[in-house]
Design a protein around this motif. Structure first.
Motif, PDB file in Angstrom:
ATOM      1  N   UNK A  29     -47.183 -30.809  38.920  1.00  0.00           N
ATOM      2  CA  UNK A  29     -45.772 -30.460  38.768  1.00  0.00           C
ATOM      3  C   UNK A  29     -45.564 -28.976  38.506  1.00  0.00           C
ATOM      4  N   UNK A  30     -46.642 -28.248  38.334  1.00  0.00           N
ATOM      5  CA  UNK A  30     -46.530 -26.827  38.011  1.00  0.00           C
ATOM      6  C   UNK A  30     -45.768 -26.094  39.099  1.00  0.00           C
ATOM      7  N   UNK A  31     -44.816 -25.267  38.693  1.00  0.00           N
ATOM      8  CA  UNK A  31     -44.001 -24.518  39.642  1.00  0.00           C
ATOM      9  C   UNK A  31     -42.761 -25.259  40.093  1.00  0.00           C
ATOM     10  N   UNK A  32     -42.684 -26.555  39.824  1.00  0.00           N
ATOM     11  CA  UNK A  32     -41.518 -27.349  40.218  1.00  0.00           C
ATOM     12  C   UNK A  32     -40.736 -27.870  39.012  1.00  0.00           C
ATOM     13  N   UNK A  33     -41.421 -28.170  37.930  1.00  0.00           N
ATOM     14  CA  UNK A  33     -40.792 -28.722  36.726  1.00  0.00           C
ATOM     15  C   UNK A  33     -40.760 -27.660  35.637  1.00  0.00           C
ATOM     16  N   UNK A  34     -39.717 -27.707  34.817  1.00  0.00           N
ATOM     17  CA  UNK A  34     -39.600 -26.803  33.679  1.00  0.00           C
ATOM     18  C   UNK A  34     -39.190 -27.597  32.444  1.00  0.00           C
ATOM     19  N   UNK A  35     -39.982 -27.496  31.395  1.00  0.00           N
ATOM     20  CA  UNK A  35     -39.682 -28.188  30.140  1.00  0.00           C
ATOM     21  C   UNK A  35     -39.103 -27.186  29.153  1.00  0.00           C
ATOM     22  N   UNK A  36     -38.156 -27.652  28.360  1.00  0.00           N
ATOM     23  CA  UNK A  36     -37.584 -26.799  27.321  1.00  0.00           C
ATOM     24  C   UNK A  36     -37.212 -27.659  26.122  1.00  0.00           C
ATOM     25  N   UNK A  37     -37.152 -27.007  24.977  1.00  0.00           N
ATOM     26  CA  UNK A  37     -36.893 -27.703  23.723  1.00  0.00           C
ATOM     27  C   UNK A  37     -35.827 -26.939  22.962  1.00  0.00           C
ATOM     28  N   UNK A  38     -34.733 -27.611  22.641  1.00  0.00           N
ATOM     29  CA  UNK A  38     -33.649 -26.990  21.881  1.00  0.00           C
ATOM     30  C   UNK A  38     -33.666 -27.582  20.486  1.00  0.00           C
ATOM     31  N   UNK A  39     -34.271 -26.875  19.546  1.00  0.00           N
ATOM     32  CA  UNK A  39     -34.399 -27.404  18.182  1.00  0.00           C
ATOM     33  C   UNK A  39     -33.037 -27.569  17.504  1.00  0.00           C
ATOM     34  N   UNK A  40     -32.078 -26.738  17.856  1.00  0.00           N
ATOM     35  CA  UNK A  40     -30.753 -26.834  17.255  1.00  0.00           C
ATOM     36  C   UNK A  40     -30.033 -28.117  17.664  1.00  0.00           C
ATOM     37  N   UNK A  41     -30.337 -28.592  18.873  1.00  0.00           N
ATOM     38  CA  UNK A  41     -29.684 -29.804  19.381  1.00  0.00           C
ATOM     39  C   UNK A  41     -30.575 -31.030  19.301  1.00  0.00           C
ATOM     40  N   UNK A  42     -31.784 -30.842  18.766  1.00  0.00           N
ATOM     41  CA  UNK A  42     -32.742 -31.958  18.696  1.00  0.00           C
ATOM     42  C   UNK A  42     -32.944 -32.608  20.058  1.00  0.00           C
ATOM     43  N   UNK A  43     -33.042 -31.800  21.070  1.00  0.00           N
ATOM     44  CA  UNK A  43     -33.133 -32.315  22.432  1.00  0.00           C
ATOM     45  C   UNK A  43     -34.177 -31.544  23.238  1.00  0.00           C
ATOM     46  N   UNK A  44     -34.899 -32.285  24.056  1.00  0.00           N
ATOM     47  CA  UNK A  44     -35.852 -31.699  24.995  1.00  0.00           C
ATOM     48  C   UNK A  44     -35.375 -32.020  26.403  1.00  0.00           C
ATOM     49  N   UNK A  45     -35.659 -31.115  27.318  1.00  0.00           N
ATOM     50  CA  UNK A  45     -35.225 -31.294  28.697  1.00  0.00           C
ATOM     51  C   UNK A  45     -36.408 -31.168  29.651  1.00  0.00           C
ATOM     52  N   UNK A  46     -36.275 -31.796  30.798  1.00  0.00           N
ATOM     53  CA  UNK A  46     -37.236 -31.603  31.874  1.00  0.00           C
ATOM     54  C   UNK A  46     -36.436 -31.375  33.153  1.00  0.00           C
ATOM     55  N   UNK A  47     -36.398 -30.136  33.614  1.00  0.00           N
ATOM     56  CA  UNK A  47     -35.744 -29.808  34.872  1.00  0.00           C
ATOM     57  C   UNK A  47     -36.753 -30.029  35.991  1.00  0.00           C
ATOM     58  N   UNK A  48     -36.409 -30.905  36.915  1.00  0.00           N
ATOM     59  CA  UNK A  48     -37.317 -31.257  37.994  1.00  0.00           C
ATOM     60  C   UNK A  48     -36.707 -30.825  39.322  1.00  0.00           C
ATOM     61  N   UNK A  49     -37.361 -29.888  39.981  1.00  0.00           N
ATOM     62  CA  UNK A  49     -36.901 -29.386  41.277  1.00  0.00           C
ATOM     63  C   UNK A  49     -37.904 -29.739  42.365  1.00  0.00           C
ATOM     64  N   UNK A  50     -37.465 -29.623  43.600  1.00  0.00           N
ATOM     65  CA  UNK A  50     -38.338 -29.899  44.758  1.00  0.00           C
ATOM     66  C   UNK A  50     -39.058 -31.231  44.591  1.00  0.00           C
ATOM     67  N   UNK A  51     -38.316 -32.246  44.245  1.00  0.00           N
ATOM     68  CA  UNK A  51     -38.918 -33.547  43.963  1.00  0.00           C
ATOM     69  C   UNK A  51     -39.554 -34.150  45.210  1.00  0.00           C
ATOM     70  N   UNK A  52     -40.644 -34.860  44.982  1.00  0.00           N
ATOM     71  CA  UNK A  52     -41.410 -35.504  46.041  1.00  0.00           C
ATOM     72  C   UNK A  52     -41.445 -37.013  45.796  1.00  0.00           C
ATOM     73  N   UNK A  53     -41.643 -37.801  46.836  1.00  0.00           N
ATOM     74  CA  UNK A  53     -41.748 -39.257  46.623  1.00  0.00           C
ATOM     75  C   UNK A  53     -42.821 -39.628  45.602  1.00  0.00           C
TER      76      UNK A  53
END
Length: 122
Positions: free
Chosen positions: A64-88
């Motif tokens: 997933x390297x180069x296509x997915x981006x993980x981030x963590x917002x400690x203020x919102x107690x939330x983590x995200x995973x942005x997934x681009x160029x998705x494949x089957x």
């Protein structure tokens, strides 16, 4: 105890994008390493990505390297995973996890969400 709830999964065409969210409640979110795993039908659960405690450092599986981006917002107690160029082959149930790091840098994920389905059509 930490409770984790994922959202944002769905059906998308190959090449499309999705953003997963993981909302945490319970103990101090900032005290945990957060990660994403996935499990495809008939396969074992596999590591996708994780953050450092602060969220300033991120780590990815080669697939997933180069296509997915993980981030963590400690203020919102939330983590995200942005997934681009998705494949089957990204089709799977995606799980978020929270864990602690020992003195040698190993992470043990003790808390898991219920999972959210991501389906990528060709």
């Amino acid at each position: 105890q930490v409770q984790l709830v994922e959202s944002g999964g769905g059906l998308v065409q190959a090449g499309g994008s999705l953003r997963l969210s993981c909302a945490a409640s319970g103990r101090t979110f900032s005290g945990y390493v957060m990660g994403w795993y996935r499990q495809a039908p008939g396969k074992e659960r596999e590591f996708v990505s994780r953050t450092s405690l602060s969220g300033s450092a991120t780590y990815y599986a080669d697939s997933v390297k180069g296509r997915f981006t993980v981030s963590k917002d400690n203020a919102k107690n939330t983590m995200y995973l942005q997934m681009n160029s998705l494949k089957p082959e990204d089709t799977a149930v995606y799980y978020c996890a929270a864990g602690l790091m020992d003195g040698r840098g190993s992470v043990y994920f003790d808390y898991w969400g219920q999972g959210t389905q991501v389906t990528v059509s060709s």
